[in-house]
Design an enzyme around this catalytic site. Structure first.
Site, PDB file in Angstrom:
ATOM      1  N   GLU A  45      -5.172 -30.785  12.145  1.00 17.49           N
ATOM      2  CA  GLU A  45      -3.819 -30.717  11.610  1.00 17.49           C
ATOM      3  C   GLU A  45      -3.777 -31.165  10.151  1.00 17.49           C
ATOM      4  O   GLU A  45      -3.037 -30.618   9.340  1.00 17.49           O
ATOM      5  CB  GLU A  45      -2.872 -31.566  12.478  1.00 17.49           C
ATOM      6  CG  GLU A  45      -1.421 -31.278  12.189  1.00 17.49           C
ATOM      7  CD  GLU A  45      -0.465 -31.733  13.288  1.00 17.49           C
ATOM      8  OE1 GLU A  45      -0.908 -31.874  14.447  1.00 17.49           O
ATOM      9  OE2 GLU A  45       0.711 -31.937  12.976  1.00 17.49           O
ATOM     10  N   GLU A 100      -5.084 -28.339   8.113  1.00 22.02           N
ATOM     11  CA  GLU A 100      -4.040 -27.319   7.993  1.00 22.02           C
ATOM     12  C   GLU A 100      -2.980 -27.767   6.989  1.00 22.02           C
ATOM     13  O   GLU A 100      -2.542 -27.003   6.124  1.00 22.02           O
ATOM     14  CB  GLU A 100      -3.412 -27.121   9.382  1.00 22.02           C
ATOM     15  CG  GLU A 100      -2.391 -26.018   9.489  1.00 22.02           C
ATOM     16  CD  GLU A 100      -1.795 -25.943  10.909  1.00 22.02           C
ATOM     17  OE1 GLU A 100      -1.926 -26.937  11.665  1.00 22.02           O
ATOM     18  OE2 GLU A 100      -1.222 -24.895  11.249  1.00 22.02           O
ATOM     19  N   CYS A 141       2.399 -31.392  18.786  1.00 26.17           N
ATOM     20  CA  CYS A 141       1.807 -32.037  19.970  1.00 26.17           C
ATOM     21  C   CYS A 141       2.756 -32.050  21.149  1.00 26.17           C
ATOM     22  O   CYS A 141       2.333 -32.175  22.286  1.00 26.17           O
ATOM     23  CB  CYS A 141       1.452 -33.495  19.695  1.00 26.17           C
ATOM     24  SG  CYS A 141       0.759 -33.757  18.112  1.00 26.17           S
ATOM     25  N   SER A 164       2.792 -26.445  13.069  1.00 33.27           N
ATOM     26  CA  SER A 164       1.331 -26.497  13.038  1.00 33.27           C
ATOM     27  C   SER A 164       0.786 -25.622  14.160  1.00 33.27           C
ATOM     28  O   SER A 164       1.327 -25.596  15.261  1.00 33.27           O
ATOM     29  CB  SER A 164       0.872 -27.944  13.243  1.00 33.27           C
ATOM     30  OG  SER A 164      -0.480 -27.950  13.659  1.00 33.27           O
ATOM     31  N   LYS A 212       4.586 -31.585  29.736  1.00 29.33           N
ATOM     32  CA  LYS A 212       3.169 -31.215  29.761  1.00 29.33           C
ATOM     33  C   LYS A 212       2.849 -30.359  30.977  1.00 29.33           C
ATOM     34  O   LYS A 212       1.900 -29.573  30.960  1.00 29.33           O
ATOM     35  CB  LYS A 212       2.295 -32.484  29.767  1.00 29.33           C
ATOM     36  CG  LYS A 212       2.308 -33.248  28.453  1.00 29.33           C
ATOM     37  CD  LYS A 212       1.430 -32.585  27.411  1.00 29.33           C
ATOM     38  CE  LYS A 212       1.638 -33.204  26.029  1.00 29.33           C
ATOM     39  NZ  LYS A 212       1.030 -32.385  24.962  1.00 29.33           N
ATOM     40  N   GLU A 229       3.711 -27.028  29.833  1.00 28.25           N
ATOM     41  CA  GLU A 229       2.789 -26.596  28.782  1.00 28.25           C
ATOM     42  C   GLU A 229       1.489 -26.075  29.398  1.00 28.25           C
ATOM     43  O   GLU A 229       0.969 -25.031  29.007  1.00 28.25           O
ATOM     44  CB  GLU A 229       2.480 -27.757  27.834  1.00 28.25           C
ATOM     45  CG  GLU A 229       1.594 -27.347  26.660  1.00 28.25           C
ATOM     46  CD  GLU A 229       1.130 -28.532  25.817  1.00 28.25           C
ATOM     47  OE1 GLU A 229       0.728 -29.564  26.396  1.00 28.25           O
ATOM     48  OE2 GLU A 229       1.163 -28.413  24.581  1.00 28.25           O
ATOM     49  N   GLU A 240      -0.528 -18.515  27.440  1.00 33.26           N
ATOM     50  CA  GLU A 240      -1.600 -18.475  26.432  1.00 33.26           C
ATOM     51  C   GLU A 240      -2.710 -19.487  26.729  1.00 33.26           C
ATOM     52  O   GLU A 240      -3.781 -19.417  26.141  1.00 33.26           O
ATOM     53  CB  GLU A 240      -1.050 -18.662  25.016  1.00 33.26           C
ATOM     54  CG  GLU A 240      -0.284 -19.952  24.755  1.00 33.26           C
ATOM     55  CD  GLU A 240       1.214 -19.796  24.980  1.00 33.26           C
ATOM     56  OE1 GLU A 240       1.616 -19.029  25.889  1.00 33.26           O
ATOM     57  OE2 GLU A 240       1.993 -20.463  24.277  1.00 33.26           O
ATOM     58  N   CYS A 264       5.988 -40.589  22.986  1.00 32.58           N
ATOM     59  CA  CYS A 264       5.472 -40.408  24.349  1.00 32.58           C
ATOM     60  C   CYS A 264       5.597 -41.670  25.205  1.00 32.58           C
ATOM     61  O   CYS A 264       5.705 -41.584  26.425  1.00 32.58           O
ATOM     62  CB  CYS A 264       4.017 -39.988  24.304  1.00 32.58           C
ATOM     63  SG  CYS A 264       3.792 -38.502  23.319  1.00 32.58           S
TER      64      CYS A 264
END
Lengths: 165, 630, 669
Positions: C280, C283, C300, C320, C359, C362, C367, C504
């Site tokens: 990251e 990037e 994230c 990102s 999560k 996710e 993908e 989190c």
């Protein structure tokens, strides 16, 4: 070409615009929409939510809170029998029973299958001096008896027949 | 006021000049009740008949108008006798007028100046015919203050309102008085909120006035939802400008420049008339950005409710105006501190606001001269139920129930519609939030405090008279059903509590109650009353608690003997044919839908209780009153 | 004590120190006043009616909505209050499905606890619940309307804190219910899966969707190699469920427990957090150098990613492209471990232990699934792990600490602090500063980015550059920042967003907390824990360095991109049908379909005028029987509206001329 649906669609946007696309105007907007559609279809509610920047869940919440909003189509004639105190003590329940019987409304359904009549009760029409009373669309009928109420329905049915022929 | 500010005087003069050429005036009541009885057809017929008779007709006042002015008014109150037609200057009130009566009215009264006797109101007590309102007990015993012009003036004509002195009080308030003075005037007058609670209006205004400067709102609560009440509707329909004038004064008092008139959706006529009145006031500069040509702006709009009784609750109404579900918020903060959009907001009821211009115009002392010490002024009541004359009345506080029911409303009617004063059982005051009063309360002077003490409340002023054929448990259940339907569902006690109370009442009415039922009902009722979030919940148990207190025997009969003394509770009814009256005509046997009646022609019949579905058809068809449900 | 500023609560004098309401003062006095609907971070609701207190001289008042006043004398328990509370609880129980032993919330249900505390022995009222179906449609959450007490906490946190409003009250009175729009299923509406609703729910009406059974099953199946990865925030909260103070790091016991439960490898998500830092930062510095696609948003948090996809698709290029540490771990682990052990990928099962409900969703994004195999197979929450430990009857607190397996168990402090809001930024800055200035500052902590505020904006002078940062937690706060960015009112280079307030550590998979100081203790616990690490910079992680050499062909390389990065797509807020505006009716030929987008953005860009023009054109050219015209809600191309689809072609920035030309081309006459 389906002018009707174009007109309705444009009308919704007109309504939203007329109300300044303000979320505070949600209730007047829904009232105007319902006047046009006679009910609030889901896709229209989503459209209104999108246009106002509200979550669809909130619009659904408002639409289901107020008893004037309906999410299912209602009959051409909306009959509302007053069950306010004055009408109640003057036996409005008799009117209701007679009309349910007349319209053959069973199992709690409120609208006749031909979409001609919807029968509801309303908590008070404020026409207590005329108890028992009922409203057909916007017209108040007072000092009714079950027989008079049934006669009114017959009258409407007769009119419908004439229009059909 | 000699300086020409906004030309109210000019409008007044112009109106009087236009009216000076008229010879007579016919006022047709166009309140909801009379319209339902066909008064608009009478109006059309009158206009046509006058023209056809070759008499001069004025429908809209103009220069050089003359002849007979035919106009429509708001509710005149005497709804049961509608359509009502008033003829001036003869001071004649014709009742139950039908289009067919019109030619006679034109020929006899207008042309010949004679009274059509058969259209006059006949006093059931004594059968005397009464010529006009000054002769009819329904009117003579009232004191019409707020309703004075209701039913006389044309509610859609702002000029007539101004011609009668209207908007002078608002102009005085805006141009010549301070907010503080206005609040003081209300405090001096002792005006208390007519919407139910009776909170002093001046105090409410003053609290909002003292909030920091900035945006403030005034809201008119026209969400009259009590079943059995229609005073506010009558005022909005009959004299909408008085409400607007009250709001201008209230706005001036607290420093608000914007307001809403929240009208119940079931009142389409009131909505239309209020909207028209706002438009007219705006076009004359009475509302808008320079009220009475001052620096002040004041804008009003009508918000139509969407069918939720709970929106009569201040914080719920605010939520509704903001476009949300009408769910109340906890107080504090009170709306006067943080209301609409978080700004100080005063919410007053229609009747309260309509009283305001009268107080400013006539002075606090005049207002105090009416009513009682702690409840000055008058109160409108919607008298309905088992009385001879249902309708809208106005009396000074302190009037007794006896006067209202027996003098004004003409006495109690029995189930067969005859007047039988001994048939009086109870009167429910304040709708689903109120309680019932009985025989022994008949001489209680009605005011906020006495009613509270007697376990009822003024509420918005619904007054439903019940005769001896009424089951009080059934009435309590009726109101509980109402509040349960209208509960917004937010707070546990109201949502679940009213549902359980209704269930317990059903147990009582349907014969399932046991020794614990009444105790549970009482405890739950007290808890809901004490603990609910808003006024709806806090008052929902009142009809139950008050009938429990006043008619304990009736409850006990239902619970212990499984017996309804009035025979109204279907499930408890045991139909039975009295052999001494039954002549064996077979009619009931024929009509019984389930074949529960047996018997030979000419011999007394019998009902098989196992088959009987208690539909009551037999009672209705029996000409000899030989069947009883008690 | 200044008598002027105190009140008496149950005979004890308590100072008033700026509390907004009596309830806060009562809690400060250590008294646990019952309430279902009060949360300090939400608006006051007043629905549950439980928090009543007796105020001398005034009677009953509700503590949540009454401001404290000096001199008030309060009793929190009187006979009347007890009786009323009992009635309230009985009323709730009467309308509540009382399947307590089998309820997911059994141990932590507030209704159950209150009934027990009040000594409710029977419910005197008739049962009133209508059996309604469970909503299992969401991958993250499970709704059981039969257990809802209508306190409205979920509705308010979703709307007020997260600005999503996926659920709201519907209907009225006894029919009231909390539902997604139109009574649909949660999985089909705009819920971002953050699970904050489940955190505040006092009963079992909304709970994280459990996967414990699946995990037990694979643990018991010898054909699988079952791998655990544990997110950083878990270690400072898990102990709470075993009676330890919030913030206590229980890393060693946790690893030991996982091994005893049967996991074959126990790894640390902090390892891939280190990797995330490197990717990251790379990037970011590229973009920063070129001055493009700034501000860069962190990626994230999957709830935040879905939020962006739903509401700000036009800003997706700024997000990102790094996968979250969980997903980086999944793809890397399956790739490397299968090679290392010579086991087929399908025999490796990756189980994440996460503080998070999003999560779970996710891990199921398409993908992250290849040939029917997910990179991450199961996601357990902190609560679920505790439940497994509990079920196994393990003496957790007595466990000898154990350590993570290598290589994915090795991490630096940078990867640890990911669990706190601001942690990602700090970890990235530790690398970015070094890259920009070419030198490492003496102190590795960058304290400016830390703090309890949910929105923290700062400018850092790094060498000759100014870095503008925003650190945001809570999606409502994020929305405010995004609006500022869009309007140009504020400009940033890097924006870190975590959906859950506090990051989190405050995730919905963590042990339920009510008091804000629990979150603060966890935050502190994690920062303290980090100081024990030998290495504090992600770039120092020797295993990460090795990985770039052996498997990832260098930072920013092709393989790195394949395994560590991802793409995003704009999403409709809810799957709606289009609105038919004009239908051709029955014709011999298939009508041509024209859809005009009326999504917010296109609407603002003039789709209404366009619709009028199209309809006029159709009328004028008598095309009525040849076309269907529909209003659609979103073509997900919001930055290029108004968007129109004609047949298969999509036209952006569409004008009536475009449409006329296309209709002419299609020879619709």
């Amino acid at each position: 070409m389906d002018k009707e649906s174009i007109r309705k669609f444009e009308y919704i946007f007109e309504i939203v615009e007329r109300n300044g696309r303000s979320p505070a105007r949600l209730i007047p907007i829904l009232q105007a929409v319902q006047e046009q559609y006679r009910y609030l279809p889901e896709e229209v509610l989503t459209l209104v939510a999108t246009a106002l920047g509200l979550s669809p869940a909130k619009v659904f919440g408002v639409a289901t809170f107020y008893s004037h909003f309906t999410l299912t189509p209602k009959g051409k004639y909306l009959i509302r029998i007053c069950d306010g105190t004055a009408c109640h003590v003057k036996r409005s329940d008799g009117l209701l029973a007679a009309l349910r019987e007349k319209l053959r409304l069973r199992d709690g359904s409120a609208t006749t299958p031909d979409m001609l009549f919807t029968l509801e009760t309303v908590s008070c029409l404020g026409a207590c001096g005329l108890a028992p009373a009922m409203v057909v669309n916007d017209e108040v009928h007072g000092q009714l008896t079950p027989e008079k109420a049934v006669a009114l329905i017959d009258e409407l049915l007769r009119k419908e027949d004439e229009n059909d022929n | 006021m000699t300086t020409e500010k906004l030309g109210l005087e000019a409008i007044q003069a112009a109106y009087h000049k236009k009216a000076s050429g008229l010879t007579s005036r016919i006022i047709i009541c166009a309140g909801t009740g009379c319209v339902a009885n066909g008064s608009l057809k009478v109006y059309d017929a009158l206009c046509a008949a006058i023209a056809a008779a070759g008499l001069e007709l004025t429908v809209e006042l103009k220069e050089e108008s003359g002849g007979t002015h035919v106009s429509r008014s708001g509710c005149q109150g005497f709804c049961q006798m509608g359509p009502l037609v008033t003829i001036l200057p003869h001071s004649i009130l014709y009742t139950k007028v039908q289009p067919g009566d019109v030619p006679e009215i034109v020929e006899e009264t207008l042309r010949a100046g004679r009274v059509v006797e058969r259209l006059l109101y006949e006093n059931p007590a004594g059968g005397r015919r009464c010529r006009g309102t000054d002769d009819i007990p329904f009117y003579t015993r009232q004191h019409r203050y707020v309703l004075k012009k209701c039913g006389i003036i044309d509610p859609e004509d702002i000029a007539e309102y101004i011609a009668g002195g209207g908007y002078a009080a608002a102009r005085k308030a805006v141009l010549d008085m301070t907010g503080e003075q206005l609040c003081l005037e209300m405090l001096d007058a002792g005006l208390r909120g007519r919407g139910g609670g009776g909170f002093p209006t001046g105090m409410k205004w003053d609290m909002a006035r003292k909030q920091p400067e900035g945006k403030k709102y005034i809201i008119c609560n026209g969400d009259e939802g009590d079943p059995g009440a229609f005073m506010d509707r009558s005022v909005m329909e009959g004299n909408p400008h008085s409400v607007i004038e009250g709001m201008i004064i209230a706005g001036r008092a607290i420093g608000a420049d914007e307001g809403y008139i929240y009208v119940r959706a079931e009142y389409p006529l009131a909505v239309r008339r209020m909207r028209k009145a706002l438009e007219d006031a705006r076009s004359l500069g009475i509302l808008g950005d320079a009220v009475f040509r001052s620096q002040l702006s004041f804008n009003l709009q009508v918000m139509e409710g969407a069918g939720a009784f709970v929106c009569g609750e201040e914080t719920a109404m605010i939520a509704s105006i903001q476009g949300s579900r009408g769910m109340p918020m906890p107080k504090p903060p009170f709306p006067v501190q943080s209301g609409l959009w978080g700004r100080p907001t005063v919410i007053n009821n229609v009747e309260t606001l309509a009283s305001v211009p009268l107080i400013i115009a006539g002075g606090a002392a005049a207002f105090r001269s009416m009513g009682t010490k702690n409840s000055p002024g008058t109160k409108t009541f919607a008298v309905t139920g088992h009385v001879a004359n249902t309708g809208l009345i106005e009396v000074p506080f302190g009037t007794t129930l006896r006067e209202i029911i027996f003098d004004i409303a003409g006495g109690v009617t029995a189930d067969d519609e005859t007047i039988r004063n001994d048939a009086f059982k109870a009167v429910q005051i304040g709708g689903p939030s109120g309680g019932c009063l009985t025989e022994k309360d008949l001489d209680l002077p009605l005011d906020f405090d006495n009613l509270q003490f007697a376990g009822a409340m003024v509420g918005s002023g619904g007054l439903v008279v019940m005769n001896s054929g009424t089951c009080m448990v059934g009435i309590a259940r009726f109101f509980m059903q109402f509040t349960q339907n209208e509960s917004c569902g937010k707070c546990v006690l109201c949502r679940e509590g009213t549902r359980q109370m209704l269930d317990l009442l059903d147990d009582i009415i349907e014969g399932r109650a046991d020794s614990s039922t009444l105790g549970l009902l009482k405890d739950l009722g007290r808890c809901v009353k004490k603990g609910s979030l808003c006024g709806l919940g806090k008052t929902a148990p009142n009809p139950v608690l008050s009938t429990l207190a006043k008619f304990p025997d009736e409850y006990m009969a239902h619970v212990e003997q499984k017996y309804c003394p009035t025979g109204r509770c279907r499930a408890l009814v045991k139909f039975r044919i009295l052999p001494e009256y039954c002549k064996g005509c077979m009619l009931c046997k024929k009509k019984c839908p389930v074949g529960a009646i047996t018997g030979e022609k000419g011999a007394p019949h019998e009902i098989n209780l196992a088959t009987c579905i208690k539909c009551g058809v037999c009672i209705e068809v029996c000409r000899l009153k030989a069947i009883t449900g008690a | 004590m200044n008598a002027k500023n105190t009140m008496t609560i149950d005979k004890t004098v308590i100072p008033i120190e700026g509390e907004k309401n009596i309830l806060e003062v009562v809690r400060k006095a250590g008294i646990d006043l019952p309430t279902f609907c009060y949360h300090s971070e939400l608006s006051v609701n007043g629905a549950c009616r439980l928090c009543m207190v007796e105020v001398a001289g005034r009677g009953l008042m509700w503590a949540c909505s009454t401001p404290p006043e000096p001199g008030m004398i309060i009793q929190t328990t009187t006979q009347e209050i007890r009786e009323m509370r009992k009635i309230i609880v009985e009323l709730l129980l009467a309308s509540h499905e009382q399947a307590c032993p089998t309820c997911a919330k059994s141990a932590s249900c507030q209704l159950q606890a209150l009934a027990r505390k009040l000594g409710v022995k029977s419910v005197r009222y008739k049962p009133k619940q209508r059996k309604m179906p469970l909503d299992m449609s969401s991958d993250s959450l499970m709704r059981d309307p039969n257990k809802c007490v209508l306190c409205g906490d979920c509705v308010r946190i979703c709307a007020e804190v997260q600005s999503v409003g996926a659920i709201d009250f519907a209907y009225r009175g006894a029919q009231s219910a909390v539902v997604p729009c139109f009574g649909r299923e949660l999985g089909k509406v705009e819920c971002v899966n953050c699970g904050q609703c489940a955190r505040v729910c006092p009963t079992g009406a909304i709970v994280p969707k459990p996967e414990v059974e699946d995990v037990w099953r694979v643990l018991d199946d010898t054909q699988y190699v079952v791998v655990a990865q544990v997110a950083p925030a878990v270690r400072v909260a898990l102990g709470e469920l075993f009676g330890l103070d919030p913030g206590t790091a229980v890393t060693g016991q946790m690893v030991a427990a996982l091994r005893k439960l049967g996991f074959d490898r126990v790894f640390d998500t902090s390892f891939t957090a280190d990797l995330t830092v490197i990717e990251e930062t790379h990037e970011f510095l590229e973009r920063f150098k070129k001055g493009e696609r700034l501000p860069q948003f962190t990626s994230c948090c999957p709830a935040w990613v879905k939020f962006m996809e739903q509401y700000y698709p036009e800003l997706l290029p700024n997000l990102s492209s790094c996968r979250s540490p969980q997903q980086m771990f999944g793809s890397l682990c399956k790739e490397m471990l299968s090679a290392e052990l010579g086991v087929k990928k399908e025999k490796i099962i990756v189980v994440s232990i996460m503080p998070c409900t999003a999560k779970k969703s996710e891990a199921r994004r398409p993908e992250f699934e290849h040939d029917g195999l997910r990179d991450v197979d199961y996601v357990l929450t902190t609560q679920e792990l505790a439940q497994m430990i509990d079920e196994a009857g393990m003496p957790f607190n007595n466990f000898e600490p154990d350590s993570f397996d290598m290589p994915f168990g090795f991490k630096t402090g940078a990867g640890i602090i990911f669990g706190n809001s601001g942690g990602v930024s700090e970890a990235v800055l530790r690398l970015a500063v070094e890259k920009i200035t070419g030198a490492r500052p003496q102190q590795c902590e960058i304290l400016q980015v830390r703090g309890n505020a949910e929105v923290r904006e700062l400018e850092l002078k790094v060498g000759d550059k100014n870095l503008r940062l925003a650190i945001v937690s809570g999606l409502g706060n994020a929305r405010n920042i995004l609006e500022k960015v869009k309007s140009g009112e504020a400009a940033y280079d890097l924006i870190e967003v975590m959906a859950c307030p506090g990051g989190c550590i405050g995730g919905a998979g963590q042990p339920v907390y009510r008091e804000q100081n629990v979150k603060r203790s966890r935050t502190k616990g994690l920062y303290d824990h980090e100081t024990l690490m030998q290495l504090r910079h992600a770039q120092d992680n020797p295993f990460v360095q090795g990985l770039y050499k052996t498997h990832l062909d260098g930072i920013g390389g092709h393989d790195a991109h394949k395994l560590l990065h991802t793409g995003y797509q704009s999403r409709r807020r809810s799957s709606d049908e289009d609105v038919p505006v004009h239908t051709a009716g029955s014709t011999a030929q298939e009508p041509l379909e024209i859809s005009v987008c009326f999504g917010t953005s296109c609407f603002l860009r003039g789709s209404q005028k366009l619709m009028h023009d199209i309809l006029d054109h159709i009328r004028e050219h008598d095309l009525g029987r040849k076309v269907d015209v529909r209003a659609s809600f979103c073509f997900e191309q919001c930055d290029r509206g108004p968007t129109v689809r004609i047949g298969d072609e999509i036209i952006h920035k569409c004008t009536i001329e475009n449409i006329e030309a296309l209709l002419a081309k299609k020879k619709l006459k």
